[in-house]
Design a protein around this motif. Structure first.
Motif, PDB file in Angstrom:
ATOM      1  N   SER A  93       6.792 -35.782  45.591  1.00 39.32           N
ATOM      2  CA  SER A  93       8.169 -35.681  45.099  1.00 39.32           C
ATOM      3  C   SER A  93       8.277 -36.360  43.735  1.00 39.32           C
ATOM      4  N   PRO A  94       9.177 -35.872  42.874  1.00 44.64           N
ATOM      5  CA  PRO A  94       9.434 -36.600  41.632  1.00 44.64           C
ATOM      6  C   PRO A  94      10.073 -37.962  41.882  1.00 44.64           C
ATOM      7  N   VAL A  95      10.658 -38.134  43.073  1.00 45.88           N
ATOM      8  CA  VAL A  95      11.201 -39.433  43.486  1.00 45.88           C
ATOM      9  C   VAL A  95      10.086 -40.192  44.190  1.00 45.88           C
ATOM     10  N   GLN A  96       9.492 -41.150  43.484  1.00 45.30           N
ATOM     11  CA  GLN A  96       8.375 -41.865  44.118  1.00 45.30           C
ATOM     12  C   GLN A  96       8.841 -42.871  45.159  1.00 45.30           C
ATOM     13  N   TRP A  97       9.963 -43.547  44.879  1.00 51.27           N
ATOM     14  CA  TRP A  97      10.444 -44.597  45.777  1.00 51.27           C
ATOM     15  C   TRP A  97      11.950 -44.477  45.954  1.00 51.27           C
ATOM     16  N   VAL A  98      12.405 -44.862  47.147  1.00 41.98           N
ATOM     17  CA  VAL A  98      13.844 -44.921  47.408  1.00 41.98           C
ATOM     18  C   VAL A  98      14.138 -46.241  48.111  1.00 41.98           C
ATOM     19  N   PHE A  99      15.175 -46.923  47.658  1.00 43.49           N
ATOM     20  CA  PHE A  99      15.547 -48.245  48.160  1.00 43.49           C
ATOM     21  C   PHE A  99      16.976 -48.191  48.690  1.00 43.49           C
ATOM     22  N   GLU A 100      17.177 -48.713  49.885  1.00 43.21           N
ATOM     23  CA  GLU A 100      18.542 -48.856  50.394  1.00 43.21           C
ATOM     24  C   GLU A 100      19.027 -50.248  50.015  1.00 43.21           C
ATOM     25  N   LYS A 101      19.720 -50.309  48.897  1.00 43.99           N
ATOM     26  CA  LYS A 101      20.145 -51.593  48.350  1.00 43.99           C
ATOM     27  C   LYS A 101      21.205 -52.254  49.223  1.00 43.99           C
ATOM     28  N   GLN A 102      22.097 -51.438  49.744  1.00 46.97           N
ATOM     29  CA  GLN A 102      23.136 -51.868  50.674  1.00 46.97           C
ATOM     30  C   GLN A 102      23.333 -50.721  51.657  1.00 46.97           C
ATOM     31  N   PRO A 103      23.947 -50.949  52.806  1.00 46.18           N
ATOM     32  CA  PRO A 103      24.149 -49.849  53.750  1.00 46.18           C
ATOM     33  C   PRO A 103      24.832 -48.649  53.096  1.00 46.18           C
ATOM     34  N   GLY A 104      24.135 -47.540  53.044  1.00 42.23           N
ATOM     35  CA  GLY A 104      24.685 -46.329  52.450  1.00 42.23           C
ATOM     36  C   GLY A 104      24.473 -46.197  50.957  1.00 42.23           C
ATOM     37  N   TYR A 105      23.954 -47.236  50.281  1.00 43.14           N
ATOM     38  CA  TYR A 105      23.703 -47.172  48.834  1.00 43.14           C
ATOM     39  C   TYR A 105      22.200 -47.063  48.610  1.00 43.14           C
ATOM     40  N   LEU A 106      21.746 -45.882  48.166  1.00 45.63           N
ATOM     41  CA  LEU A 106      20.333 -45.629  47.937  1.00 45.63           C
ATOM     42  C   LEU A 106      20.062 -45.528  46.444  1.00 45.63           C
ATOM     43  N   CYS A 107      18.978 -46.142  46.018  1.00 46.42           N
ATOM     44  CA  CYS A 107      18.533 -46.037  44.625  1.00 46.42           C
ATOM     45  C   CYS A 107      17.209 -45.301  44.610  1.00 46.42           C
ATOM     46  N   CYS A 108      17.165 -44.161  43.938  1.00 46.86           N
ATOM     47  CA  CYS A 108      15.946 -43.352  43.821  1.00 46.86           C
ATOM     48  C   CYS A 108      15.292 -43.646  42.475  1.00 46.86           C
ATOM     49  N   SER A 109      14.004 -43.960  42.497  1.00 48.14           N
ATOM     50  CA  SER A 109      13.283 -44.327  41.286  1.00 48.14           C
ATOM     51  C   SER A 109      12.289 -43.234  40.909  1.00 48.14           C
ATOM     52  N   LEU A 110      12.384 -42.757  39.674  1.00 49.23           N
ATOM     53  CA  LEU A 110      11.497 -41.724  39.149  1.00 49.23           C
ATOM     54  C   LEU A 110      10.736 -42.307  37.969  1.00 49.23           C
ATOM     55  N   SER A 111       9.449 -42.525  38.139  1.00 50.14           N
ATOM     56  CA  SER A 111       8.609 -43.088  37.082  1.00 50.14           C
ATOM     57  C   SER A 111       7.915 -41.977  36.295  1.00 50.14           C
ATOM     58  N   ALA A 112       7.421 -42.335  35.096  1.00 52.56           N
ATOM     59  CA  ALA A 112       6.792 -41.345  34.214  1.00 52.56           C
ATOM     60  C   ALA A 112       7.687 -40.116  34.123  1.00 52.56           C
ATOM     61  N   ALA A 113       8.975 -40.363  33.848  1.00 48.47           N
ATOM     62  CA  ALA A 113      10.015 -39.345  34.017  1.00 48.47           C
ATOM     63  C   ALA A 113      10.416 -38.672  32.712  1.00 48.47           C
ATOM     64  N   ASP A 114       9.494 -38.524  31.780  1.00 46.55           N
ATOM     65  CA  ASP A 114       9.834 -37.939  30.486  1.00 46.55           C
ATOM     66  C   ASP A 114      10.364 -36.520  30.596  1.00 46.55           C
ATOM     67  N   THR A 115       9.933 -35.759  31.603  1.00 49.21           N
ATOM     68  CA  THR A 115      10.373 -34.367  31.723  1.00 49.21           C
ATOM     69  C   THR A 115      11.785 -34.230  32.269  1.00 49.21           C
ATOM     70  N   VAL A 116      12.327 -35.291  32.856  1.00 50.68           N
ATOM     71  CA  VAL A 116      13.665 -35.194  33.441  1.00 50.68           C
ATOM     72  C   VAL A 116      14.665 -36.165  32.830  1.00 50.68           C
ATOM     73  N   VAL A 117      14.204 -37.083  31.973  1.00 52.60           N
ATOM     74  CA  VAL A 117      15.096 -38.137  31.500  1.00 52.60           C
ATOM     75  C   VAL A 117      16.303 -37.591  30.742  1.00 52.60           C
ATOM     76  N   GLY A 118      16.170 -36.439  30.135  1.00 57.29           N
ATOM     77  CA  GLY A 118      17.269 -35.878  29.360  1.00 57.29           C
ATOM     78  C   GLY A 118      18.172 -34.941  30.120  1.00 57.29           C
ATOM     79  N   ARG A 119      17.915 -34.740  31.408  1.00 61.24           N
ATOM     80  CA  ARG A 119      18.725 -33.804  32.181  1.00 61.24           C
ATOM     81  C   ARG A 119      20.113 -34.377  32.463  1.00 61.24           C
ATOM     82  N   PRO A 120      21.120 -33.554  32.605  1.00 53.99           N
ATOM     83  CA  PRO A 120      22.481 -34.038  32.872  1.00 53.99           C
ATOM     84  C   PRO A 120      22.533 -34.843  34.166  1.00 53.99           C
ATOM     85  N   GLU A 121      23.498 -35.751  34.215  1.00 55.00           N
ATOM     86  CA  GLU A 121      23.627 -36.615  35.382  1.00 55.00           C
ATOM     87  C   GLU A 121      23.808 -35.813  36.666  1.00 55.00           C
TER      88      GLU A 121
END
Length: 431
Positions: A304-332
């Motif tokens: 997956s382009p999402v290498q890691w996912v962290f549940e920072k708080q219940p229901g709050y997930l942070c998805c981390s995409l490294s070496a992400a030059d191909t997607v960094v400019g995509r719309p939110e």
């Protein structure tokens, strides 16, 4: 001494605290409105988020000591043992964890034997690779070339090596040096199990940065440094973009390579070379808020382009995409949809949860690529009262919070024997 520290990222903050502890006065100068650099936080739609998912390991001794020295030990969370959940589109999740009581080199074997993403042949390839991790790679060898040389097939690479090395070095396997990748592998999988325990901050990273910056004698925000004050002998301060001159007995440049080169003008004049060889890669973090807890802690995702996912708080997930030059400019909206789809594909129970909102933080130049043959300068320059710092300098570590803190402390140590001309004499001479 009165020391001017340029840059309020972790490197500059670590230098500041070390200098203060040794009785020196520090003027901390930062071009933005925030302290912390790449390890800070800010408000997005009324919610404070970190500008990236920064983790530390149990072996990050300098970073952990730095936070403890600020009286903020309670702000950090660490695993009791190394343990990672690995998710995939087909099949059940797997766990890799260290088994207590076994020799360090064998602590992962029991969980790896049951590691579902790899079949037996690929597991044996990985085991052979891990047994060779202590060797010295060839000069100029990339990690991809090292893997090929050690008989690692596509399944082993996708299901194991990429999962850990790409996020750790923020680079593709065919562009990062084998030496740097093997440092990661030895730290996480063949060293002491406690060294690989993963942790992160329970509080926004800006709180740690603010506590460190508060120790400086003076903090100048929104002040971009454009040049050194240099009479051909000692460096005696800096010039800001508004024309202000800040005088000091010594200077620490704790900024990225390109900015350091711009401030130095001619880096070779200060005995610093190779700053133009640094190239960077992007990191994107997608923050998703659901109306129900997911209860995954944190996990890696295979394929997956999402290498890691962290549940920072219940229901709050942070998805981390490294070496992400191909997607960094995509719309939110596109990035939120991408990560939502990736998560629901590997976490079917997430399909019953409602996505309340999403946000994206991105850093187009998050870290440098540890390319084969890249020269990383040390803290010293040809001027005894000028030192450089940054996670990109020669600390022996990849571009991490640990590397940043080590570099800042090393720069402060370099200045321990710098000339101690009184600031008021310098001001009189310039007047």
């Amino acid at each position: 001494m009165r020391v001017v520290v340029v840059g309020a990222g972790l490197a500059g903050l670590a230098a500041t605290c070390r200098l203060i502890d040794r009785g020196h006065d520090v003027v901390l100068v930062e071009r933005t409105r925030l302290v912390g650099g790449k390890a800070t936080s800010f408000t997005v739609d009324g919610v404070e988020v970190d500008n990236g998912q920064h983790v530390h390991l149990g072996c990050c001794t300098d970073y952990l000591d730095f936070v403890r020295s600020l009286g903020m030990s309670d702000a950090l969370w660490n695993q009791r043992r190394f343990e990672v959940t690995v998710l995939r589109r087909e099949g059940r999740p797997s766990r890799l964890f260290a088994t207590r009581g076994l020799p360090p080199a064998l602590s992962l074997l029991p969980s790896f034997a049951a590691y579902a993403p790899l079949r037996l042949a690929a597991k044996l390839e990985v085991v052979r690779g891990l047994r060779s991790a202590g060797e010295t790679p060839g000069p100029g060898e990339t990690f991809a070339a090292w893997l090929r040389r050690h008989g690692q097939g596509r399944a082993a690479i996708d299901g194991f090596w990429e999962l850990f090395v790409v996020p750790a070095l923020n680079g593709r396997l065919d562009e990062v040096a084998a030496a740097d990748a093997l440092f990661v592998i030895r730290t996480a999988f063949t060293g002491h199990p406690d060294a690989a325990r993963i942790g992160w901050s329970r509080v926004p990273l800006a709180r740690i940065a603010e506590a460190a910056a508060a120790r400086a004698g003076s903090v100048r925000l929104r002040s971009g440094v454009v040049a050194l004050l240099d009479d051909g002998g000692d460096v005696h301060g800096v010039r800001c973009n508004d024309g202000e001159e800040i005088v000091g007995d010594a200077v620490v440049l704790a900024v990225p390579p390109a900015r350091a080169a711009a401030i130095l003008g001619d880096p070779t004049r200060y005995g610093v070379t190779g700053l133009d060889r640094f190239q960077s890669r992007a990191i994107v973090d997608v923050h998703l808020w659901f109306d129900a807890a997911v209860d995954i802690g944190f996990a890696a995702i295979v394929g997956s382009p999402v290498q890691w996912v962290f549940e920072k708080q219940p229901g709050y997930l942070c998805c981390s995409l490294s070496a992400a030059d191909t997607v960094v400019g995509r719309p939110e909206a596109d990035l939120v949809e991408l990560c939502h789809g990736e998560l629901t594909a590997v976490l079917p129970r997430l399909g019953s949860a409602r996505l309340v909102r999403g946000a994206v933080t991105r850093d187009p130049e998050a870290t440098f690529i540890p390319a084969p043959g890249l020269h990383r300068p040390g803290s010293t320059t040809s001027r005894p009262n000028l030192a450089i710092a940054g996670a990109w300098t020669a600390t022996g570590w990849p571009a991490t919070m640990e590397s940043a803190v080590r570099s800042g402390r090393a720069a402060a140590d370099v200045l321990a024997n710098a000339p101690r001309r009184a600031t008021r004499e310098l001001e009189t001479a310039r007047g």
